[in-house]
Design a protein around this motif. Structure first.
Motif: not given
Length: 278
Positions: A139-140, A180-186, A188-193, A209-213
């Motif tokens: 979410l952020f 499968k993944n080894d990267s930073v999401f923000t 703006q990234s699409n929902t991961s499934i 950074t502080p974040c909410a998923v």
């Protein structure tokens, strides 16, 4: 990741104070709000339809997956009453691993909806999702995600699903997995499934950074969650001449472990828009 029920206070710890939670809105405003269902309500009703025949190992149709992904992709922090300056996103003690805050939105026997709030450097350790389809929308903030799928068999030339003999486990409890993944999401990234047997069923979250998923799980977690340690392929493989397809960096050995003692999940009452069951 399974949240320990004993740590979740659904009666309401004031760990995350929501904006305006003590404000009494005029009755006419409350009446007007009922005419337009909240985004959270739309998410709930979509989950009801997508997971109508859900169960362990049951994957929704591609059309339903995309329908739910579309709803999640559109969601913002304000849709669930979150702001980045809340106390649950602040690191209190920099000498210890910060606790993770979990906001419970909804759970039935077919799916669950919840939000994990991570201060900077907060970690949800590597774990699996047996039999589940999981949607995760940031979410952020920014979050590093490392995820794996199991390699069932590999051949002498690195091709999967053939003769596994050259890549025997380095010891009891170890199993070969492919990144499968080894990267930073923000945000703006699409929902991961992720799916029961693909898409990165074992994953680890680290808050850059502080974040909410926001997580949607179908079905909800049971008691058979497993935690893992991961080791680079080369560090435990004695024959350097064996090169798996995609390079050794694409593979890791996973070892089962107990739940990390410093991994703490605390519950707080969700006080965003309510879900109404119909």
């Amino acid at each position: 990741m399974r949240t320990e029920k004993g740590l979740v206070d659904r009666k309401g710890q004031n760990i995350c104070k929501f904006p305006g939670e003590k404000t009494n809105k005029p009755k006419k405003n409350r009446k007007r709000n009922k005419k337009s269902p909240s985004v959270v309500q739309k998410l709930f009703e979509t989950c009801q339809e997508v997971f109508a025949t859900g169960g362990a190992g049951v994957v929704p149709s591609p059309e339903d997956v995309e329908r739910l992904r579309s709803v999640l992709d559109s969601m913002k922090p304000e849709d669930v009453g979150l702001t980045e300056d809340m106390a649950c996103f602040q690191m209190i003690d920099r000498e210890t691993t910060p606790p993770i805050i979990y906001l419970h939105l909804y759970e039935c026997n077919r799916f669950s909806i919840g939000i994990f709030c991570l201060p900077q450097s907060g970690v949800i350790p590597l774990h699996n999702h047996p039999g589940m389809t999981v949607f995760s929308k940031l979410l952020f903030g920014s979050m590093h995600i490392k995820s794996y799928d199991w390699v069932t068999d590999v051949s002498d030339n690195g091709k999967e699903n053939l003769n596994p003999s050259p890549y025997q486990s380095p010891g009891k409890g170890f199993r070969l997995a492919k990144t499968k993944n080894d990267s930073v999401f923000t945000a703006q990234s699409n929902t991961s499934i992720l799916y029961p047997a693909a898409g990165g069923n074992m994953h680890c979250f680290t808050a850059v950074t502080p974040c909410a998923v926001l997580d949607v799980l179908g079905p909800p977690y049971s008691d058979d969650c497993t935690y893992y340690r991961d080791f680079p392929y080369a560090s435990l493989s004695g024959d350097a001449g064996l090169e798996p397809e995609g390079g050794r960096a694409a593979y890791s050995w996973l070892e089962e472990r107990e739940k990390p003692e410093d991994f703490v999940v605390l519950g707080a009452m969700y006080k965003g828009p309510k879900i109404v069951e119909k």
